[in-house]
Enzyme design. Structure first.
Site, short mmCIF file in Angstrom:
data_model
loop_
_atom_site.label_atom_id
_atom_site.label_comp_id
_atom_site.label_asym_id
_atom_site.label_seq_id
_atom_site.Cartn_x
_atom_site.Cartn_y
_atom_site.Cartn_z
CB CYS A 193 -0.92 0.01 1.22
SG CYS A 193 -2.31 1.16 1.04
CG ASP A 197 -4.13 -0.20 10.36
OD1 ASP A 197 -3.10 -0.62 10.90
OD2 ASP A 197 -4.14 0.80 9.63
#
Length: 224
Positions: free
Chosen positions: A13, A132
């Protein structure tokens, strides 16, 4: 008969240029993420997003990441870039995420009080949940005095992940070359997602670290 080893998908990412995106996929990544959130040090604009998508091999997943966006921004990214997946990384509702009628992943910042099974029920239309860290640094601010969200390099307690959903999630939060094998061994997620863990400085990816991260995942998959 030899069994096929488990295959953990890999997402890199925070890609900011076409060459790095293509390199990551050719090195073995399954997906790359483009951040459409201006306060992030990894943010890209529409023009760069188009260039990155054009450079990717056809089999690669392109993931467009948003944080509490206006619907118009999401629609513009879909129109200009046609990403494979939308990723909502803020406090978006299930209804907001589903309105675009595109595959989407919903991020949840995991703390000891987070009910992941309830969150999974609320976002049943999500293709994946991305877990996350609920990091203190998520509440720090970047440009425009807005929270940074993600990319903090902080790890959360993987024991908080219910076994019922572990195999279907995208695991994020502080993953690095040093700890990704342990994460896969414990959680056995569908995919792992890395950003700051393959950077030589904030927002600047390292080809060496990307290669090492992918190799660590592949080695653990064979071992498993």
């Amino acid at each position: 008969m030899t069994e096929t080893p488990h295959r953990t998908c890999i997402k890199i990412c925070g890609i900011r240029d076409p060459e790095m995106g293509r390199f990551a996929v050719e090195a073995g990544a399954d997906a790359i993420g483009m951040v459409f959130y201006a306060p992030s040090p990894r943010a890209v604009d529409l023009k760069m997003g188009v260039a990155i998508k054009k450079m990717l091999p056809t089999h690669a997943l392109s993931v467009a990441l948003f944080v509490n966006p206006d619907a118009s921004l999401v629609q513009q990214v879909i129109a200009d870039i046609a990403p494979s997946v939308l990723q909502f990384h803020g406090d978006e509702s299930a209804e907001f995420c589903a309105q675009f009628k595109r595959p989407f992943w919903k991020a949840v910042r995991v703390a000891p009080t987070t009910d992941l099974l309830e969150f999974s029920r609320c976002f049943a239309r999500a293709d994946r949940l991305l877990l996350d860290a609920d990091a203190i640094s998520n509440r720090a601010v970047g440009s425009n005095d807005k929270p940074l969200y993600g990319g903090t390099g902080e790890v959360f307690d993987w024991d908080l992940i219910p076994a019922a959903i572990g195999h279907s999630i995208v695991l994020s939060g502080g993953l690095t070359v040093a700890n990704v094998a342990g994460a896969i061994g414990r959680v056995k997620p569908w995919a792992v997602d890395v950003s700051s863990g393959v950077e030589r400085q904030k927002g600047v990816k390292s080809r060496d670290l990307i290669q090492q991260f992918i190799q660590a995942v592949q080695k653990e998959d064979i071992r498993e």
